[in-house]
Design a protein around this motif. Structure first.
Motif, PDB file in Angstrom:
ATOM      1  N   PHE A 101       0.852  -1.194   0.000  1.00 11.30           N
ATOM      2  CA  PHE A 101       0.000   0.000   0.000  1.00 11.30           C
ATOM      3  C   PHE A 101       0.891   1.248   0.000  1.00 11.30           C
ATOM      4  N   VAL A 102       0.648   2.180  -0.912  1.00 11.23           N
ATOM      5  CA  VAL A 102       1.419   3.411  -1.005  1.00 11.23           C
ATOM      6  C   VAL A 102       0.477   4.596  -0.790  1.00 11.23           C
ATOM      7  N   VAL A 103       0.756   5.377   0.231  1.00  9.76           N
ATOM      8  CA  VAL A 103      -0.109   6.498   0.590  1.00  9.76           C
ATOM      9  C   VAL A 103       0.056   7.642  -0.414  1.00  9.76           C
ATOM     10  N   LYS A 104      -1.031   8.260  -0.793  1.00  7.63           N
ATOM     11  CA  LYS A 104      -1.055   9.441  -1.664  1.00  7.63           C
ATOM     12  C   LYS A 104      -0.340   9.222  -2.996  1.00  7.63           C
ATOM     13  N   SER A 105      -0.444   8.034  -3.536  1.00  2.84           N
ATOM     14  CA  SER A 105       0.162   7.758  -4.836  1.00  2.84           C
ATOM     15  C   SER A 105      -0.723   8.305  -5.952  1.00  2.84           C
ATOM     16  N   LYS A 106      -0.066   8.783  -7.010  1.00  2.00           N
ATOM     17  CA  LYS A 106      -0.788   9.286  -8.171  1.00  2.00           C
ATOM     18  C   LYS A 106      -0.731   8.303  -9.331  1.00  2.00           C
ATOM     19  N   ASP A 107      -0.020   7.207  -9.143  1.00  3.76           N
ATOM     20  CA  ASP A 107       0.099   6.188 -10.178  1.00  3.76           C
ATOM     21  C   ASP A 107      -1.216   5.399 -10.263  1.00  3.76           C
ATOM     22  N   ALA A 108      -1.748   5.265 -11.454  1.00  6.82           N
ATOM     23  CA  ALA A 108      -3.038   4.602 -11.637  1.00  6.82           C
ATOM     24  C   ALA A 108      -3.010   3.160 -11.145  1.00  6.82           C
ATOM     25  N   TRP A 109      -1.937   2.442 -11.475  1.00  7.49           N
ATOM     26  CA  TRP A 109      -1.833   1.043 -11.033  1.00  7.49           C
ATOM     27  C   TRP A 109      -1.787   0.962  -9.516  1.00  7.49           C
ATOM     28  N   GLN A 110      -1.034   1.830  -8.870  1.00 12.95           N
ATOM     29  CA  GLN A 110      -0.909   1.807  -7.421  1.00 12.95           C
ATOM     30  C   GLN A 110      -2.222   2.183  -6.744  1.00 12.95           C
ATOM     31  N   ILE A 111      -2.937   3.130  -7.335  1.00  9.76           N
ATOM     32  CA  ILE A 111      -4.246   3.516  -6.783  1.00  9.76           C
ATOM     33  C   ILE A 111      -5.197   2.327  -6.810  1.00  9.76           C
TER      34      ILE A 111
END
Length: 335
Positions: A101-111
């Motif tokens: 989980f990555v907080v405040k990510s803007k990457d579509a895959w990560q979201i």
């Protein structure tokens, strides 16, 4: 040739120096080109390794997230309908979250990865909420048959996506529902019995009232009829009783002989001579005339206590349990 001779021969010396310099420059260029090529190769290798690591990380993350659900959820159009796998523990979800989980990510895959992890968390929270709601009415046995608490628990259970967890809680609620239905049926049966008893008592009371009213009315009719009969008997003259009836006498007529044939003979005047004197017999009583109509009401008829057609008489009729009356010649017959 020694050095001194070389310096003496300037042309030769200049040529040598030029050759040395050219060789040095050429060697330096080759070396620089080699170093640049090596650096580019190193950078390319690093990028390749990073890309490989990133791809591996993505694969690991997707596999870890998919393992939280009954079937693959990443890039699935029905991701909102897919349930978490049976008996999933919150610890398993927490480990995946800590690693991927990555907080405040803007990457579509990560979201997308973040959303799927939160999806699993929310489903676990819903199961926990439903379990606590069910425990308000059932825990090893039925604890409460309150309809509102049952409805609340059922509402929470219906939100669960995992079929196994949903069935386990639904089976518990089914036992609660059975007891609620049984309790409601007992209340309904008791209510019906109470209503039936109340109606029977009401019917009995009305019947007794009607009977009493009929008895009173019949007695009143009998009394009234008896009174009318007594009045009639009192009004009927007895033999030898003065009736007050007077029959007119036929006027006297003269038959030409100087005598009245219709006049009863009178006793001769008594001049003190008692001998041979006769007392005339009294006249026979006149017959009682037949009445022109019966005296008193016929049987079953009574004299009304109020004027016929009046509201008072109507009220008296209904108060005594009748629905109406017939009237004739000033008398009534209640029915």
């Amino acid at each position: 040739m020694n050095v001194k001779d070389l310096f003496k021969n300037k042309k030769v010396l200049s040529g040598v120096i030029a050759v040395v310099l050219v060789a040095s420059v050429a060697g330096g260029k080759v070396y620089a080109d080699n170093q640049k090529a090596q650096e580019q190769e190193r950078i390319a290798k690093i990028k390749k390794e990073q890309l490989a690591k990133r791809d591996q990380l993505k694969n690991d993350a997707e596999k870890a997230v998919n393992d939280l659900f009954e079937k693959a959820i990443i890039d699935n159009e029905d991701d909102e309908k897919i349930a978490i796998k049976n008996d999933l523990k919150s610890d398993s979800v927490e480990k995946v979250k800590e690693k991927y989980f990555v907080v405040k990510s803007k990457d579509a895959w990560q979201i997308n990865i973040n959303n799927m992890i939160e999806n699993a968390e929310n489903q676990l929270k819903q199961i926990d909420t439903a379990e606590k709601a069910v425990e308000q009415v059932y825990k090893e046995k039925v604890l409460n048959t309150d309809q509102k608490k049952y409805d609340t628990a059922k509402k929470e259970v219906d939100k669960i996506k995992n079929a196994k967890a949903k069935k386990e809680l639904s089976d518990k609620l089914a036992k609660v529902k059975s007891d609620i239905d049984k309790k409601n049926k007992e209340k309904e049966d008791k209510k019906k019995e109470t209503e039936k008893a109340s109606k029977e008592a009401e019917v009995k009371e009305v019947s007794e009232t009607v009977v009493k009213t009929n008895d009173v009315t019949e007695q009143q009719v009998v009394d009234a009829t008896g009174q009318q009969i007594d009045q009639a008997q009192q009004q009927t003259p007895q033999a030898g009783q003065e009736t007050g009836y007077y029959e007119p006498q036929t006027p006297a007529t003269d038959n030409g002989a100087g005598t009245n044939q219709n006049v009863a003979p009178t006793a001769p005047a008594n001049n003190g001579n008692t001998g041979g004197t006769q007392t005339p017999a009294p006249p026979a009583p006149e017959p009682t005339p037949e009445p022109t109509q019966p005296v008193g009401p016929p049987a079953g008829w009574i004299t009304p206590p109020f004027p016929i057609g009046s509201a008072e008489l109507g009220g008296w009729i209904f108060d005594n349990g009748f629905s109406g009356y017939d009237s004739s010649d000033g008398y009534i017959r209640p029915y």
